[in-house]
Write a protein that holds these residues in place. Structure first.
Motif, mmCIF file in Angstrom:
data_model
loop_
_atom_site.group_PDB
_atom_site.id
_atom_site.type_symbol
_atom_site.label_atom_id
_atom_site.label_comp_id
_atom_site.label_asym_id
_atom_site.label_seq_id
_atom_site.Cartn_x
_atom_site.Cartn_y
_atom_site.Cartn_z
ATOM 1 N N ALA A 169 -17.591 25.610 -19.645
ATOM 2 C CA ALA A 169 -18.777 25.964 -18.865
ATOM 3 C C ALA A 169 -18.802 27.464 -18.579
ATOM 4 O O ALA A 169 -19.855 28.103 -18.652
ATOM 5 C CB ALA A 169 -18.792 25.175 -17.560
ATOM 6 N N ASP A 170 -17.642 28.021 -18.261
ATOM 7 C CA ASP A 170 -17.546 29.471 -18.043
ATOM 8 C C ASP A 170 -17.982 30.248 -19.283
ATOM 9 O O ASP A 170 -18.557 31.331 -19.183
ATOM 10 C CB ASP A 170 -16.108 29.868 -17.690
ATOM 11 C CG ASP A 170 -15.777 29.615 -16.227
ATOM 12 O OD1 ASP A 170 -16.705 29.633 -15.405
ATOM 13 O OD2 ASP A 170 -14.586 29.410 -15.923
ATOM 14 N N GLY A 192 -20.214 29.371 -21.286
ATOM 15 C CA GLY A 192 -21.626 29.155 -21.579
ATOM 16 C C GLY A 192 -21.938 27.932 -22.408
ATOM 17 O O GLY A 192 -23.054 27.806 -22.938
ATOM 18 N N PRO A 210 -23.381 24.596 -23.226
ATOM 19 C CA PRO A 210 -24.401 23.781 -22.552
ATOM 20 C C PRO A 210 -23.946 22.364 -22.228
ATOM 21 O O PRO A 210 -24.330 21.810 -21.196
ATOM 22 C CB PRO A 210 -25.561 23.766 -23.564
ATOM 23 C CG PRO A 210 -25.327 24.934 -24.458
ATOM 24 C CD PRO A 210 -23.843 25.082 -24.542
ATOM 25 N N GLN A 249 -21.680 22.550 -19.217
ATOM 26 C CA GLN A 249 -22.488 22.880 -18.038
ATOM 27 C C GLN A 249 -23.302 21.684 -17.564
ATOM 28 O O GLN A 249 -23.478 21.483 -16.365
ATOM 29 C CB GLN A 249 -23.406 24.060 -18.368
ATOM 30 C CG GLN A 249 -22.649 25.376 -18.544
ATOM 31 C CD GLN A 249 -23.546 26.521 -18.978
ATOM 32 O OE1 GLN A 249 -24.636 26.308 -19.516
ATOM 33 N NE2 GLN A 249 -23.087 27.753 -18.770
ATOM 34 N N LYS A 250 -23.778 20.886 -18.501
ATOM 35 C CA LYS A 250 -24.538 19.689 -18.141
ATOM 36 C C LYS A 250 -23.643 18.678 -17.421
ATOM 37 O O LYS A 250 -24.072 18.027 -16.466
ATOM 38 C CB LYS A 250 -25.137 19.052 -19.393
ATOM 39 C CG LYS A 250 -26.041 17.856 -19.108
ATOM 40 C CD LYS A 250 -26.670 17.336 -20.391
ATOM 41 C CE LYS A 250 -27.571 16.132 -20.102
ATOM 42 N NZ LYS A 250 -28.197 15.615 -21.351
ATOM 43 N N ILE A 277 -20.990 19.324 -15.573
ATOM 44 C CA ILE A 277 -20.747 19.836 -14.222
ATOM 45 C C ILE A 277 -21.993 19.665 -13.355
ATOM 46 O O ILE A 277 -21.897 19.243 -12.192
ATOM 47 C CB ILE A 277 -20.299 21.304 -14.276
ATOM 48 C CG1 ILE A 277 -18.880 21.374 -14.848
ATOM 49 C CG2 ILE A 277 -20.368 21.957 -12.895
ATOM 50 C CD1 ILE A 277 -18.351 22.759 -15.063
ATOM 51 N N HIS A 278 -23.152 19.954 -13.916
ATOM 52 C CA HIS A 278 -24.404 19.783 -13.171
ATOM 53 C C HIS A 278 -24.574 18.325 -12.737
ATOM 54 O O HIS A 278 -24.917 18.048 -11.575
ATOM 55 C CB HIS A 278 -25.582 20.213 -14.043
ATOM 56 C CG HIS A 278 -26.917 19.929 -13.429
ATOM 57 N ND1 HIS A 278 -27.483 20.748 -12.482
ATOM 58 C CD2 HIS A 278 -27.799 18.897 -13.614
ATOM 59 C CE1 HIS A 278 -28.653 20.254 -12.115
ATOM 60 N NE2 HIS A 278 -28.865 19.128 -12.786
ATOM 61 N N LEU A 307 -18.897 26.840 -9.594
ATOM 62 C CA LEU A 307 -19.562 26.110 -10.674
ATOM 63 C C LEU A 307 -20.470 25.000 -10.150
ATOM 64 O O LEU A 307 -21.371 24.544 -10.867
ATOM 65 C CB LEU A 307 -18.520 25.504 -11.626
ATOM 66 C CG LEU A 307 -17.698 26.494 -12.456
ATOM 67 C CD1 LEU A 307 -16.642 25.755 -13.247
ATOM 68 C CD2 LEU A 307 -18.597 27.300 -13.378
ATOM 69 N N THR A 312 -26.078 24.111 -7.672
ATOM 70 C CA THR A 312 -26.704 22.797 -7.863
ATOM 71 C C THR A 312 -26.693 21.995 -6.578
ATOM 72 O O THR A 312 -27.708 21.396 -6.193
ATOM 73 C CB THR A 312 -25.978 22.011 -8.969
ATOM 74 O OG1 THR A 312 -26.075 22.730 -10.202
ATOM 75 C CG2 THR A 312 -26.583 20.622 -9.140
#
Length: 321
Positions: free
Chosen positions: A218-219, A221, A223, A226-227, A229-230, A268, A272
């Motif tokens: 995620a750090d 970049g 996706p 990142q999804k 973690i979101h 992180l 959100t």
């Protein structure tokens, strides 16, 4: 007055003997004490070693201890709490009162200094627990990794593995996680890691460790990472929001204590989670505790003895650990 606070988990158990001012007289760390993952004989040996170490360090002061408060993982069921209380009571003098409770309570107190609020634990496992002004407890999650346990290290690691295997099969988006897991398991093809995963001595810990790689991706970049973690950040924020609305007066700022290894990278998750609170028009006071959960156990012990906790307690206590 002297009390003993215990923070017991699936990896280690910490005990502290302290006075009512937060001065630490003795402290020790022993092995795991979750009754769901430790054999009875091993559990008793670890707890016995803990008290023996505190007794040796504190000398005659040990005989002046008034209460033991143990915040333990794996004692959510009343029977488990009863069994743990009996085990501890058999190891300390009859003059010492013993209380055993869920470790989420002591984690909460480490941030609220014994006051009501909500605690979000996001470590290997996860749970959202609220303690109201009336002393009533409510919880969301914490049902174990087989039932999902979103917002945990296990959830991030498991979802990361799933995404990597989907990418391997050509059914998912390309992700850096695939290469990170290849490097981690030291294999040239992801299926070659299956045997290592399924034969792991502690499957939950093995997969939870992979959460670090998800955060690394995620750090960078990625996706997919990142999804993941979101998705978990939203789940935690919605769990907290549910308890806020259920247990506290709308419009008042609710203290929310954040504990567990995932929150070492709160950056992180923060945006959100705060967006969810904003959308739900909730006021929350996010707290990263200054002291370890064992400090919350000491606070809980003192509260049960009628001792009022001063605001400077956490600073004094933390400086000694």
């Amino acid at each position: 007055m002297y009390v003993i606070g215990i923070d017991g988990g699936g990896t280690k158990t910490k005990g502290v003997l302290a006075n009512s001012n937060g001065e630490i007289i003795a402290e020790t760390i022993v092995g795991a004490s979750n009754p769901n993952s430790v054999l009875d004989a091993d559990l008793r040996n670890e707890i016995a070693e803990l008290f023996q170490s505190l007794k040796i360090q504190s000398g005659e002061l040990y005989l002046k201890v008034r209460r033991v408060y143990a915040g333990m993982s794996g004692v959510g069921h009343p029977t488990a709490r009863k069994d743990m209380k009996e085990l501890i009571s058999a190891l300390v003098p009859d003059s010492i009162n013993v209380t055993v409770n869920h470790d989420a309570i002591t984690a909460l107190y480490s941030g609220t200094l014994g006051n009501a609020g909500i605690v979000q634990i996001a470590g290997t496992g996860s749970i959202t627990l609220g303690l109201g002004e009336n002393g009533v407890l409510n919880r969301v999650g914490g049902w174990g990794y087989l039932l999902g346990e979103k917002g945990s290290g296990y959830a991030l690691g498991s979802q990361g593995l799933e995404a990597a295997f989907l990418a391997h099969d050509g059914l998912g988006d390309t992700t850096e996680l695939h290469q990170l897991f290849l490097d981690h398991f030291q294999v040239t093809s992801l299926p070659d890691a299956i045997q290592t995963i399924y034969r792991a001595k502690n499957l939950k810990e093995t997969i939870a460790f992979l959460s670090k790689l998800v955060m690394k991706a995620a750090d960078n970049g990625d996706p997919v990472a990142q999804k993941i973690i979101h998705h978990n950040a939203v789940h935690m924020a919605e769990s907290i929001s549910y308890l806020c609305k259920k247990m506290f007066i709308v419009g008042e700022a609710v203290p929310v204590v954040l504990t567990g290894g995932l929150f070492n990278r709160f950056d992180l998750f923060q945006d959100t989670m705060e967006l969810v609170f904003l959308e739900k028009q909730l006021k929350v006071q996010l707290i990263k505790p200054e002291m370890e959960p064992v400090g919350g156990a000491v606070i809980a012990a003192l509260k049960e003895e009628g001792i009022e906790i001063e605001n400077h307690f956490s600073g004094k206590f933390s400086n000694r650990l």
